[in-house]
Motif scaffolding. Structure first.
Motif, short mmCIF file in Angstrom:
data_model
loop_
_atom_site.label_atom_id
_atom_site.label_comp_id
_atom_site.label_asym_id
_atom_site.label_seq_id
_atom_site.Cartn_x
_atom_site.Cartn_y
_atom_site.Cartn_z
N VAL A 42 12.61 2.78 6.48
CA VAL A 42 11.82 2.98 7.71
C VAL A 42 10.35 2.65 7.45
O VAL A 42 9.68 1.97 8.23
CB VAL A 42 11.98 4.44 8.24
CG1 VAL A 42 11.04 4.70 9.40
CG2 VAL A 42 13.41 4.70 8.67
N GLY A 43 9.86 3.12 6.30
CA GLY A 43 8.45 2.89 5.92
C GLY A 43 8.12 1.41 5.80
O GLY A 43 7.10 0.95 6.31
N VAL A 44 9.01 0.66 5.14
CA VAL A 44 8.78 -0.79 4.95
C VAL A 44 8.80 -1.51 6.30
O VAL A 44 7.93 -2.32 6.60
CB VAL A 44 9.83 -1.39 3.98
CG1 VAL A 44 9.73 -2.90 3.95
CG2 VAL A 44 9.63 -0.82 2.59
N LEU A 45 9.80 -1.16 7.11
CA LEU A 45 9.93 -1.83 8.41
C LEU A 45 8.73 -1.55 9.33
O LEU A 45 8.33 -2.42 10.10
CB LEU A 45 11.23 -1.38 9.11
CG LEU A 45 12.52 -1.91 8.49
CD1 LEU A 45 13.73 -1.23 9.09
CD2 LEU A 45 12.63 -3.41 8.70
N VAL B 84 15.98 6.55 0.23
CA VAL B 84 16.32 5.16 0.60
C VAL B 84 16.09 4.95 2.10
O VAL B 84 15.47 3.97 2.53
CB VAL B 84 17.78 4.84 0.21
CG1 VAL B 84 18.23 3.51 0.78
CG2 VAL B 84 17.93 4.84 -1.30
N LEU B 85 16.57 5.91 2.88
CA LEU B 85 16.45 5.83 4.34
C LEU B 85 14.99 5.77 4.79
O LEU B 85 14.59 4.89 5.56
CB LEU B 85 17.14 7.06 4.93
CG LEU B 85 17.55 7.01 6.38
CD1 LEU B 85 18.64 5.97 6.57
CD2 LEU B 85 18.07 8.38 6.82
N PHE B 86 14.19 6.68 4.26
CA PHE B 86 12.79 6.75 4.68
C PHE B 86 11.95 5.61 4.10
O PHE B 86 10.98 5.17 4.72
CB PHE B 86 12.19 8.12 4.36
CG PHE B 86 12.63 9.17 5.33
CD1 PHE B 86 12.01 9.33 6.55
CD2 PHE B 86 13.71 10.00 5.05
CE1 PHE B 86 12.44 10.27 7.47
CE2 PHE B 86 14.15 10.96 5.95
CZ PHE B 86 13.51 11.09 7.16
N LEU B 87 12.35 5.12 2.91
CA LEU B 87 11.65 3.95 2.37
C LEU B 87 11.89 2.74 3.26
O LEU B 87 10.96 1.97 3.55
CB LEU B 87 12.16 3.63 0.95
CG LEU B 87 11.43 4.29 -0.22
CD1 LEU B 87 12.14 3.97 -1.52
CD2 LEU B 87 9.99 3.84 -0.30
N ILE C 256 0.86 -1.20 0.00
CA ILE C 256 0.00 0.00 0.00
C ILE C 256 0.89 1.25 0.00
O ILE C 256 0.67 2.18 -0.77
CB ILE C 256 -0.94 0.02 1.24
CG1 ILE C 256 -1.83 -1.23 1.27
CG2 ILE C 256 -1.79 1.29 1.25
CD1 ILE C 256 -2.74 -1.33 2.48
N LEU C 257 1.91 1.21 0.87
CA LEU C 257 2.81 2.37 0.99
C LEU C 257 3.55 2.63 -0.34
O LEU C 257 3.59 3.77 -0.81
CB LEU C 257 3.81 2.12 2.12
CG LEU C 257 4.69 3.30 2.51
CD1 LEU C 257 3.87 4.38 3.19
CD2 LEU C 257 5.81 2.87 3.43
#
Lengths: 235, 235
Positions: free
Chosen positions: B224-227, B219-222, B100-101
């Protein structure tokens, strides 16, 4: 945590607070009277013994908040306690962040000639402080307790993402802020300055830890009180 | 169907739904573009019509307009799904939360690009951008826009989820969004300014660190988002 245990913890750390303040005062005494003036900056450089320790405390507590948040997400059984830890740690991160900005600004006026410069270190520190402020706003305006805990923990992790950027900003970008004087090899600072700075940093870390423990009890008590109020309103 | 294929399909489903929603409600897209146009007209009056011709101000104004457009877009990121009850439907199924994200981030990148292309034309006309500047910007601008959208879109999508249950969402979104994406804005303005042949750069200014920031932040925020995707999307 039962209230009786909280009271006991609070009393214990409130007693330790006085020796911690004393150690910090000794550190400041050394910084003010024991160390001689700097050949370039004169007496102004003495603010370093406050500025550097508070900046380190800000980094440490914001990183600690993220660690608590991650532990809370990984181990659901301690999620509530970790959220309270995160809350108390971000409180300290906010206060020390504000102090780092204020003392840095006071130091900047005589050395750079301005109170503020849009330098990478200063800007990223301000960003870090603003995210901490946003954490408090988020907690205040999220009525659902579970949603508040989740959102708060995520913001704490996002705030910590910024810490390495602040720390390495002086190396990555061209900056008016001086690079890491004591960490890098070949730094120009004398050993006695390094020693006093170390004493002050350790003293400030100890003091901040004691404040953290006291604040942690206060956060838990506030939440109990809030839950009791909500229960009474529903009844 | 393998897990990876299912994930891709879910991601595409979310993306397709978002695109169709915008296509059905063209007023939303046109409104955002009109908002961008208003800002493009406003800046020359704010800075002065002569000063805006200066290369540094010109580039800064373009990215500042983009910034406000992103803020407006991400604030309304889940509005259609929430109003139609589709988000609850998605969350009640086995759809992977990170899909979804990712679907939403992909949508934001393309949606913003669809606004930025006509905005670019306005910028060229209103700010009298010379032909040689456009030629030198040519190879840089598209990757810069895509990375800018990816970075700000990722941060925005994360924050849209974090603030979803807050009663002060309209205050919190900008309060969290602007500080967190500051490094992307700074990098975009610096890289665009460096590409401008009318500007003489100071010695020691390298664009490598800015590209690192442009690539590193998404990359960093992706990551964090996935985790945290399971925490971000809760029923």
């Amino acid at each position: 945590m039962p209230q009786a245990h909280r009271d006991k913890t609070f009393s214990l750390w409130a007693k330790i607070l006085y020796p911690a303040i004393f150690i910090q005062l000794v550190g400041w005494y050394l910084g003010l009277f024991w160390i001689g003036a700097d050949k370039d900056q004169g007496e102004v450089f003495r603010i370093m013994f406050v500025h550097v320790p508070v900046a380190w405390c800000a980094f440490v507590w914001i990183l600690a908040a993220a660690v608590f948040a991650i532990i809370g997400f990984v181990r659901k059984s301690v999620f509530e306690q970790m959220d309270q830890n995160t809350h108390a740690a971000i409180d300290l991160g906010t206060v020390f962040g504000a102090l780092a900005l204020a003392t840095g600004s006071i130091w900047g006026r005589p050395t750079w000639g301005v109170w503020w410069d849009w330098d990478p270190r200063l800007t990223t520190t301000l960003v870090m402080f603003l995210i901490c402020c946003a954490y408090h706003v988020l907690r205040s305006f999220t009525p659902d307790v579970q949603a508040r805990r989740n959102a708060g923990q995520i913001v704490a992790i996002l705030a910590a993402v910024n810490v390495p950027i602040v720390y390495f900003s002086v190396n990555i970008w061209r900056s008016v802020h001086q690079p890491q004087t004591f960490v890098r090899k070949g730094g120009s600072a004398s050993p006695d300055i390094g020693l006093v700075l170390l004493v002050n940093t350790l003293a400030m870390l100890l003091l901040s830890f004691v404040i953290f423990k006291i604040r942690r009890v206060a956060v838990a008590t506030e939440e109990t009180l809030e839950a009791a109020r909500e229960g009474r309103n529903q009844a | 169907m393998s897990a990876a294929q299912l994930w891709r399909r879910n991601c595409w489903l979310v993306f397709e739904y978002s695109v169709r929603s915008v296509f059905l409600r063209k007023a939303s897209w046109a409104g955002t573009l009109a908002f961008a146009a208003c800002l493009a007209i406003l800046f020359p009056f704010a800075f002065g019509t002569e000063l805006i011709q200066k290369a540094e101000i010109r580039h800064g104004a373009f990215w500042a307009i983009n910034e406000f457009v992103v803020a407006l877009t991400v604030a309304r990121l889940f509005t259609v799904e929430t109003e139609g009850g589709i988000l609850e439907y998605f969350l009640s199924t086995q759809v992977n939360r990170s899909a979804i994200l990712f679907g939403k981030i992909l949508f934001v990148v393309l949606y913003l690009l669809s606004i930025q292309l006509p905005l670019l034309l306005m910028w060229i006309v209103f700010y009298n951008v010379p032909g040689n500047v456009l030629l030198s910007l040519g190879s840089t601008l598209l990757p810069l826009l895509v990375l800018f959208n990816l970075g700000t879109g990722t941060i925005g999508a994360l924050l849209a989820c974090v603030t979803a249950r807050s009663t002060a969402r309209d205050i919190l979104m900008p309060l969290l969004f602007y500080p967190l994406q500051m490094s992307i804005l700074l990098a975009a303005v610096s890289l665009a300014t460096m590409s401008d042949p009318g500007i003489v750069m100071l010695a020691g200014t390298s664009n490598e660190s800015w590209w690192t920031a442009m690539l590193g932040v998404p990359v960093l925020f992706l990551a964090v988002g996935v985790l945290l995707s399971n925490v971000l999307f809760q029923e």
